[in-house]
Design a protein around this motif. Structure first.
Motif, PDB file in Angstrom:
ATOM      1  N   ALA A 218       1.048  -1.316   0.159  1.00 29.18           N
ATOM      2  CA  ALA A 218      -0.043   0.128   0.234  1.00 29.18           C
ATOM      3  C   ALA A 218       0.966   1.315  -0.016  1.00 29.18           C
ATOM      4  N   ALA A 240      -8.422   5.646   1.295  1.00 25.98           N
ATOM      5  CA  ALA A 240      -7.926   4.099   1.338  1.00 25.98           C
ATOM      6  C   ALA A 240      -8.291   3.774   2.719  1.00 25.98           C
ATOM      7  N   SER A 244     -11.033   0.640   3.734  1.00 26.73           N
ATOM      8  CA  SER A 244     -10.706  -0.491   4.441  1.00 26.73           C
ATOM      9  C   SER A 244     -11.760  -0.760   5.682  1.00 26.73           C
ATOM     10  N   VAL A 252      -4.688  -1.401   5.542  1.00 25.00           N
ATOM     11  CA  VAL A 252      -4.943  -0.891   4.310  1.00 25.00           C
ATOM     12  C   VAL A 252      -4.091  -1.402   3.405  1.00 25.00           C
ATOM     13  N   GLN A 256      -7.138  -1.272  -1.884  1.00 22.44           N
ATOM     14  CA  GLN A 256      -7.737   0.086  -1.222  1.00 22.44           C
ATOM     15  C   GLN A 256      -7.074   1.282  -1.867  1.00 22.44           C
ATOM     16  N   VAL A 257      -5.752   1.220  -1.884  1.00 18.32           N
ATOM     17  CA  VAL A 257      -4.940   2.268  -2.492  1.00 18.32           C
ATOM     18  C   VAL A 257      -5.322   2.607  -3.951  1.00 18.32           C
ATOM     19  N   ALA A 260      -8.637   3.869  -4.489  1.00 17.75           N
ATOM     20  CA  ALA A 260      -8.842   5.255  -4.026  1.00 17.75           C
ATOM     21  C   ALA A 260      -7.871   6.217  -5.198  1.00 17.75           C
TER      22      ALA A 260
END
Length: 297
Positions: A218, A240, A244, A252, A256-257, A260
């Motif tokens: 991440a 992010a 999560s 995270v 998720q990143v 985002a």
């Protein structure tokens, strides 16, 4: 929000400049040192430039907070003003009468500056978003900087702006102002290692007791997607964390990143979430990420 879920006292990645989160990376340390040395020198204009989101406003506030009691600071956050309006704004910041005709207004500013000088104060005018200054207002600033005693300038002016400020200053018709810039510094983006420290620092200030809230993958992806720009980094990290939290996860990760970044203007979207997650297996996605990570390492 997600504060209690991740054990935080406050939101760690707000885009509002908060000097309690200020951290002296090499570029900020060098810029702050330049500002402090120039302020004590007391001559000419000072210029700090940087791309959008590199922390100029945060640096400006930290600089003003660092100055001792022998300095009097004035701050103008929005300089998109005509010369007369700028003069009134300066007078107001200096606590001088502002509702006067231009001639009397300049006299009031001069008298106030002389009064502060007699008190042993150095006066600094900090102008944020200086690239927005109209050309005629820049000329008014230059004339304002002419106020002086036989020993020193009564007013020192600090310009914080985007690189477009340099383009304006390169114009021949305001070369007199450009020649008065005695100190300058350009803020650079954060590198990969600094981003990891930046994330850990902001989480710690917000009360996080963990050192693994963001996985290594991440963090590397945040670096690739943010260009090293602190404001973009804050936006991506905040999104992010929300993703999560929404998924009930305690950490995270890469996914998720990436999501985002795909949802954030200005960031590098390493994938279109809909395209990748509907057409590729997780294994292929991980291999693709690793290839990009190795390339940029």
């Amino acid at each position: 929000m997600y504060k209690s879920h991740f054990g935080l006292r406050e939101i760690p990645f707000s885009i509002t400049p908060d000097t309690s989160y200020f951290f002296l990376f090499a570029t900020f340390q060098a810029a702050l040192n330049t500002l402090l040395v120039a302020a004590k020198n007391g001559e000419g204009f000072i210029k700090i430039t940087g791309e959008v989101g590199t922390g100029k406003t945060m640096l400006c506030r930290k600089f003003m907070a660092t100055l001792g009691s022998d300095f009097f600071t004035a701050y103008i956050p929005n300089p998109l003003l005509d010369p007369a309006s700028l003069m009134r704004a300066v007078a107001d910041e200096l606590e001088a009468p502002a509702n006067q005709d231009p001639h009397q207004l300049l006299k009031s500013i001069n008298h106030r500056l002389l009064d502060l000088a007699r008190q042993g104060k150095r006066v600094l005018l900090c102008i944020d978003e200086a690239q927005a200054l109209p050309l005629e207002t820049m000329e008014a600033l230059r004339l304002l900087s002419n106020l002086e005693t036989e020993k020193r300038k009564l007013l020192q002016i600090v310009l914080f702006g985007q690189p477009e400020l340099d383009i304006k200053l390169a114009r021949n018709d305001i070369r007199q102002l450009a020649q008065r810039i005695t100190f300058h510094y350009h803020l650079r983006p954060l590198n990969r290692q600094e981003i990891r420290i930046y994330i850990a620092h902001r989480l710690a200030v917000a009360g996080c007791q963990r050192n693994n809230l963001f996985t290594p993958a991440a963090l590397s992806t945040l670096y690739l997607c943010s260009h090293g720009i602190p404001r973009l980094l804050n936006v991506l990290a905040n999104k992010a964390l929300m993703l999560s939290f929404g998924e009930g996860k305690q950490q995270v990760g890469l996914r998720q990143v990436l999501l985002a970044a795909n949802d954030t203007l200005g960031s590098v979207s390493l994938l279109s979430a809909r395209h990748w997650f509907s057409r590729l297996s997780l294994g292929v996605l991980v291999l693709a990420f690793i290839s990009v990570w190795v390339y940029f390492k």
